[in-house]
Enzyme design. Sequence first.
Site, PDB file in Angstrom:
ATOM      1  N   ALA A  65      29.389  31.499  33.149  1.00  0.00           N
ATOM      2  CA  ALA A  65      29.252  31.916  31.584  1.00  0.00           C
ATOM      3  C   ALA A  65      27.998  30.948  30.974  1.00  0.00           C
ATOM      4  CB  ALA A  65      30.553  31.669  30.754  1.00  0.00           C
ATOM      5  N   TYR A 121      34.342  40.920  40.136  1.00  0.00           N
ATOM      6  CA  TYR A 121      33.930  39.792  40.965  1.00  0.00           C
ATOM      7  C   TYR A 121      34.168  39.968  42.422  1.00  0.00           C
ATOM      8  CZ  TYR A 121      32.671  37.971  36.297  1.00  0.00           C
ATOM      9  OH  TYR A 121      32.229  37.808  35.209  1.00  0.00           O
ATOM     10  N   ARG A 178      40.422  36.425  40.005  1.00  0.00           N
ATOM     11  CA  ARG A 178      39.718  36.653  38.501  1.00  0.00           C
ATOM     12  C   ARG A 178      39.195  37.916  38.728  1.00  0.00           C
ATOM     13  NH1 ARG A 178      34.066  34.187  36.784  1.00  0.00           N
ATOM     14  NH2 ARG A 178      34.050  34.920  34.389  1.00  0.00           N
ATOM     15  N   ASP A 218      17.576  22.514  30.945  1.00  0.00           N
ATOM     16  CA  ASP A 218      16.568  21.298  31.027  1.00  0.00           C
ATOM     17  C   ASP A 218      16.834  20.683  32.294  1.00  0.00           C
ATOM     18  OD1 ASP A 218      15.505  22.299  28.482  1.00  0.00           O
ATOM     19  OD2 ASP A 218      16.547  20.342  27.320  1.00  0.00           O
ATOM     20  N   ASN A 259      25.060  29.543  40.383  1.00  0.00           N
ATOM     21  CA  ASN A 259      25.933  30.521  39.824  1.00  0.00           C
ATOM     22  C   ASN A 259      26.605  29.560  38.652  1.00  0.00           C
ATOM     23  OD1 ASN A 259      27.396  32.430  38.582  1.00  0.00           O
ATOM     24  ND2 ASN A 259      28.186  33.510  40.310  1.00  0.00           N
ATOM     25  N   ARG A 286      25.852  38.871  27.650  1.00  0.00           N
ATOM     26  CA  ARG A 286      25.521  38.425  29.084  1.00  0.00           C
ATOM     27  C   ARG A 286      23.850  38.756  29.392  1.00  0.00           C
ATOM     28  NH1 ARG A 286      30.534  37.470  31.528  1.00  0.00           N
ATOM     29  NH2 ARG A 286      32.448  38.777  30.647  1.00  0.00           N
ATOM     30  N   ASN A 328      35.098  28.791  35.721  1.00  0.00           N
ATOM     31  CA  ASN A 328      35.958  30.044  36.229  1.00  0.00           C
ATOM     32  C   ASN A 328      35.464  30.589  37.721  1.00  0.00           C
ATOM     33  OD1 ASN A 328      37.439  30.041  33.625  1.00  0.00           O
ATOM     34  ND2 ASN A 328      35.569  30.918  32.925  1.00  0.00           N
ATOM     35  N   HIS A 376      24.505  31.657  29.855  1.00  0.00           N
ATOM     36  CA  HIS A 376      24.299  32.521  28.714  1.00  0.00           C
ATOM     37  C   HIS A 376      23.785  31.536  27.640  1.00  0.00           C
ATOM     38  CE1 HIS A 376      25.164  35.757  31.480  1.00  0.00           C
ATOM     39  NE2 HIS A 376      26.297  35.318  31.498  1.00  0.00           N
ATOM     40  N   SER A 418      27.955  39.745  39.708  1.00  0.00           N
ATOM     41  CA  SER A 418      27.801  40.986  38.823  1.00  0.00           C
ATOM     42  C   SER A 418      26.290  41.024  38.741  1.00  0.00           C
ATOM     43  CB  SER A 418      28.802  40.734  37.849  1.00  0.00           C
ATOM     44  OG  SER A 418      28.528  39.950  36.886  1.00  0.00           O
TER      45      SER A 418
HETATM   46  C1  DQA Z   1      28.913  35.579  36.656  1.00  0.00           C
HETATM   47  C2  DQA Z   1      28.444  36.557  35.393  1.00  0.00           C
HETATM   48  C3  DQA Z   1      28.503  35.755  34.219  1.00  0.00           C
HETATM   49  O1  DQA Z   1      28.307  36.461  33.009  1.00  0.00           O
HETATM   50  C4  DQA Z   1      29.948  35.310  34.238  1.00  0.00           C
HETATM   51  O2  DQA Z   1      30.384  34.425  32.873  1.00  0.00           O
HETATM   52  C5  DQA Z   1      30.623  34.767  35.175  1.00  0.00           C
HETATM   53  C6  DQA Z   1      30.253  35.349  36.582  1.00  0.00           C
HETATM   54  C7  DQA Z   1      28.754  36.449  38.135  1.00  0.00           C
HETATM   55  O3  DQA Z   1      28.676  35.664  39.089  1.00  0.00           O
HETATM   56  O4  DQA Z   1      28.462  37.634  38.045  1.00  0.00           O
HETATM   57  O5  DQA Z   1      31.498  33.872  35.054  1.00  0.00           O
HETATM   58  O6  DQA Z   1      27.765  34.646  36.828  1.00  0.00           O
END
Ligand code: DQA
Length: 153
Positions: A82, A28, A23, A92, A79, A116, A16, A85, A107
């Site tokens: 999601a 973000y 988004r 690994d 980065n 998260r 995403n 998490h 964020s």
């Molecule tokens: C993220 C934080 C994650 O929890 C979220 O699922 C994202 C973006 C961030 O850049 O703040 O997709 O990695």
Amino acid sequence: MTDPTHRSILLLSGPNLNLLGERQPAVYGTATLDAHVATAAERAQRAGVEVEHAQSNAEVGLVEAVHRARGVHDAIVVNAGAVTHYGWGLHDALAAFDGPVVELHLSNPSAREPWRHTSVVSPVADVVIQGAGGLGYRLAVDAALGLLGLDLP
Ligand code: DQA
């Protein structure tokens, strides 16, 4: 072994993040992923280091990108969106990468929903940068450069 005459950082973006700019801008920001990649690349270029970017909307794509980075890239800035998490496969793969790993989030996941609060990337990251918005891309590159002994003035 990576080529000491050609230093490079893999910047890896998870699910995403290709939608950045559209988004949840309140969470973000309004900058696109391309803009963040450009920020990272410009910063690294000052130290003579190249940034290659890869984005995948699936954990398998991230794992395969980390595998391809072995012996090719000197450091990884990730980065994972999601996947951060729950992605133990990514964990690994990063553990098997022989170089600095910087975990990055726009964020601050620790200040958001409880699901998260766990990162499976953090245990295999040398540095974690979160909550700095777009500035985080510059900070993450600076951290990777510093860990490679290539600090910018
Ligand atoms: C993220 C934080 C994650 O929890 C979220 O699922 C994202 C973006 C961030 O850049 O703040 O997709 O990695």
